[in-house]
Design an enzyme around this catalytic site. Structure first.
Site, PDB file in Angstrom:
ATOM      1  CE1 TYR A   1      -3.860  -2.228   0.240  1.00 37.66           C
ATOM      2  CE2 TYR A   1      -2.591  -3.344   1.928  1.00 37.66           C
ATOM      3  CZ  TYR A   1      -3.662  -3.315   1.061  1.00 37.66           C
ATOM      4  OH  TYR A   1      -4.530  -4.369   1.003  1.00 37.66           O
TER       5      TYR A   1
ATOM      6  CG  HIS B   1      -7.220   4.453   0.864  1.00 36.60           C
ATOM      7  ND1 HIS B   1      -8.096   5.512   0.996  1.00 36.60           N
ATOM      8  CD2 HIS B   1      -7.818   3.414   1.487  1.00 36.60           C
ATOM      9  CE1 HIS B   1      -9.159   5.116   1.664  1.00 36.60           C
ATOM     10  NE2 HIS B   1      -9.019   3.860   1.975  1.00 36.60           N
TER      11      HIS B   1
ATOM     12  CG  PHE C   1      -6.069  -3.421   6.687  1.00 44.88           C
ATOM     13  CD1 PHE C   1      -5.531  -3.145   5.444  1.00 44.88           C
ATOM     14  CD2 PHE C   1      -5.587  -4.501   7.401  1.00 44.88           C
ATOM     15  CE1 PHE C   1      -4.529  -3.948   4.905  1.00 44.88           C
ATOM     16  CE2 PHE C   1      -4.599  -5.312   6.879  1.00 44.88           C
ATOM     17  CZ  PHE C   1      -4.068  -5.036   5.624  1.00 44.88           C
TER      18      PHE C   1
ATOM     19  CG  ASN D   1     -12.117  -1.558   7.638  1.00 47.12           C
ATOM     20  OD1 ASN D   1     -11.008  -1.852   8.078  1.00 47.12           O
ATOM     21  ND2 ASN D   1     -12.941  -2.442   7.109  1.00 47.12           N
TER      22      ASN D   1
ATOM     23  CG  ASP E   1      -7.729   8.758   0.837  1.00 43.33           C
ATOM     24  OD1 ASP E   1      -7.619   8.366   2.020  1.00 43.33           O
ATOM     25  OD2 ASP E   1      -8.515   8.237   0.024  1.00 43.33           O
TER      26      ASP E   1
ATOM     27  CG  ASN F   1     -14.627   2.364   4.570  1.00 44.18           C
ATOM     28  OD1 ASN F   1     -15.804   2.682   4.652  1.00 44.18           O
ATOM     29  ND2 ASN F   1     -14.172   1.570   3.626  1.00 44.18           N
TER      30      ASN F   1
END
Length: 186
Positions: free
Chosen positions: A14, A19, A64, A66, A91, A112
């Site tokens: 990632y 994100h 993560f 969320n 973001d 999220n």
């Protein structure tokens, strides 16, 4: 005492994705001000130091996106950080690339990470929104935010992040001046 929390997803897959722009800014603040890592566990990395005579914590939730709220609430509650001294960097699909807006409170816009934070600490913290553009159709959003920036986009984002880091102390006292400084041409 202030908390700056950069949102992102953990792991090398990632890194440099749209994100993870919150992590990107947080990492640059940590590096620029040579902040000390004071805690790391499966849920978070926490750094501390002083910026412009202000005690600062910089948090990177390692859950993560969320599930970010749990790590944020642990730090806010443990250090008794006021929500109006809490800044979450994330973001924003609804802003053009590298456009920055800051607001206190309000809805999560379907983000999220913000939704999770809202569930744990409420909505009255500051959101530093960094534009990543929109892919054009809602069905493309999930893959779009998890893709890396194009080289040309990365250059634009990096310039904006450099300006933000150099002026970050202004978010603690003069948000309009911060926004003006980071929007000025070099």
């Amino acid at each position: 005492m202030f908390l700056i929390c950069g949102l992102g997803n953990p792991g090398v897959n990632y890194k440099n994705t749209r994100h993870n722009v919150g992590f990107h800014l947080a990492d640059n603040i940590i590096s620029h001000f040579n902040l000390d890592k004071i805690k790391e566990d499966r849920k978070k990395e926490l750094y501390s130091g002083v910026i412009n005579n202000q005690k600062i914590f910089v948090l990177k939730p390692l859950t993560f996106m969320n599930l970010s709220g749990k790590a944020v609430s642990e730090i806010v509650n443990f250090y008794k950080i006021k929500l109006d001294h809490t800044f979450v960097i994330h973001d924003d699909l609804d802003l053009e690339l590298s456009k920055v807006k800051i607001k206190q409170g309000g809805g999560n816009g379907g983000h999220n990470g913000l939704e999770s934070i809202d569930q744990f600490i409420g909505e009255n913290y500051f959101r530093i929104r960094i534009g990543i553009d929109h892919p054009g159709h809602k069905d493309l959003v999930s893959s779009y935010v998890l893709n890396k920036f194009l080289k040309s986009e990365e250059e634009i984002i990096n310039k904006k992040i450099d300006k933000m880091v150099k002026n970050i102390e202004l978010i603690f006292s003069d948000i309009p001046l911060f926004l003006t400084k980071i929007s000025e041409q070099n």
